[in-house]
Design an enzyme around this catalytic site. Sequence first.
Site, short mmCIF file in Angstrom:
data_model
loop_
_atom_site.label_atom_id
_atom_site.label_comp_id
_atom_site.label_asym_id
_atom_site.label_seq_id
_atom_site.Cartn_x
_atom_site.Cartn_y
_atom_site.Cartn_z
N CYS A 148 34.02 54.89 46.82
CA CYS A 148 33.47 53.67 46.28
C CYS A 148 33.31 53.55 44.73
O CYS A 148 32.99 54.56 44.10
CB CYS A 148 31.76 53.80 46.56
SG CYS A 148 30.68 52.62 45.69
N TYR A 182 36.35 42.58 45.07
CA TYR A 182 35.56 42.50 46.23
C TYR A 182 35.49 41.02 46.59
O TYR A 182 35.70 40.64 47.59
CB TYR A 182 34.20 43.04 46.15
CG TYR A 182 34.12 44.73 46.40
CD1 TYR A 182 34.06 45.20 47.48
CD2 TYR A 182 34.42 45.67 45.28
CE1 TYR A 182 34.04 46.52 47.72
CE2 TYR A 182 34.49 46.77 45.36
CZ TYR A 182 34.38 47.33 46.59
OH TYR A 182 34.42 48.50 46.86
N1 LIG Z 1 25.14 47.32 42.56
C1 LIG Z 1 25.38 48.62 43.67
C2 LIG Z 1 26.34 48.45 44.37
C3 LIG Z 1 26.69 49.71 45.25
C4 LIG Z 1 27.71 49.32 46.35
O1 LIG Z 1 27.82 48.00 46.89
N2 LIG Z 1 28.15 50.18 47.35
C5 LIG Z 1 29.16 49.96 48.19
C6 LIG Z 1 30.28 50.93 48.46
S1 LIG Z 1 31.64 50.51 47.35
C7 LIG Z 1 28.02 50.16 49.64
O2 LIG Z 1 27.67 51.59 49.81
N3 LIG Z 1 28.05 49.24 50.69
C8 LIG Z 1 27.76 49.33 51.93
C9 LIG Z 1 27.18 48.01 52.14
O3 LIG Z 1 27.07 47.08 51.67
O4 LIG Z 1 26.69 47.78 53.47
C10 LIG Z 1 25.74 49.81 42.44
O5 LIG Z 1 26.53 49.55 41.43
O6 LIG Z 1 25.25 50.81 42.54
#
Ligand SMILES: N[C@@H](CCC(=O)N[C@@H](CS)C(=O)NCC(=O)O)C(=O)O
Length: 315
Positions: free
Chosen positions: A61, A187
Amino acid sequence: MGRLVNGEWVDQWYDTKAHGGRFERQSSAFRKWVRHRDPEHPDPEHPAEPGRYRLYVSHACPWAHRTLIYRGLKGLEDELAVTVVHPEMLEHGWEFRDGCEEPLFGARYLYEIYLKADPSYSGRVTVPVLFDQVKGTIVNNESSEIIRMLDEELGRGRGPDLRPMELREEIDALNPRIYKDVNNGVYRAGFATTQEAYDEAVAGVFDALDWLEARLEGRRFLVGERLTEADVRLFTTLVRFDPVYHYHFKCSRRRLRDYPRLWALTRRIYQMPRVRKTVHFDHIRRHYFYSHPTINPTRIIPIEPDIDWDEPVAQ
Ligand SMILES: N[C@@H](CCC(=O)N[C@@H](CS)C(=O)NCC(=O)O)C(=O)O
């Protein structure tokens, strides 16, 4: 893949229908702050203490990657524990298994950690997570804030200052466009479900890369001669660009390697020993190609492009 609804896991892919095929990232829910005890904050809810906090991350990530780079650059490896999720994010979201175990509670899924913090939590279950092991709760799950805590609170007075006073205004001015069109732009291109939404997002990605390439003329880093927060935030997307986003997210007009200055910047940062240790291409590629059934339903992992990350670059 799914989300929690009043503490219950619901298997569900991103819903883009309501937004004309556009992917919209939800804002993070836990927004508390780790702080030093000082006259302004004599009794902080989450005091800056070595060994007290744990980061839950995915090596795949880009948002979590920011926090690991800060942990490395600030020399916090012995004071800030890390738990890494398995690269495959399947129907229950991020998992702990097969060498990626969760040591505190023996949790099987990351959503269990969210439920420790809030048993009726509703929302997505994302990495990174900054967890307070004394209070048994999540402090913050927003990477842009966690890195500032690592810089200014947990890593205060250690390693480089990544947002020095005199550069603050310039860094803060760069961040929003880099977030919108590059970090999140790839994304939005990849998860778009209409041609229009994709066209809009992918144009933003390449306009922003052109802008950054031009900005780097005569500069070693985005804000002059030293590495700052703006570079770290950009780097975690650039390092994934040719191995993944260029084809998986259809960001296909150009490769990173077609931008001489951005490619040099990426190598300049990658070749820093404390950064290199945080880059795990095996997790990065396994995660993306395996975890997005709407984009790559066969789960075939494409052959890796030949990229010489060690190609010399003026430091
Ligand atoms: N705004 C958050 C975004 C984090 C994020 O979207 N992480 C993704 C992985 S790249 C995630 O865990 N996605 C799982 C989901 O959306 O269910 C940050 O910057 O910490």
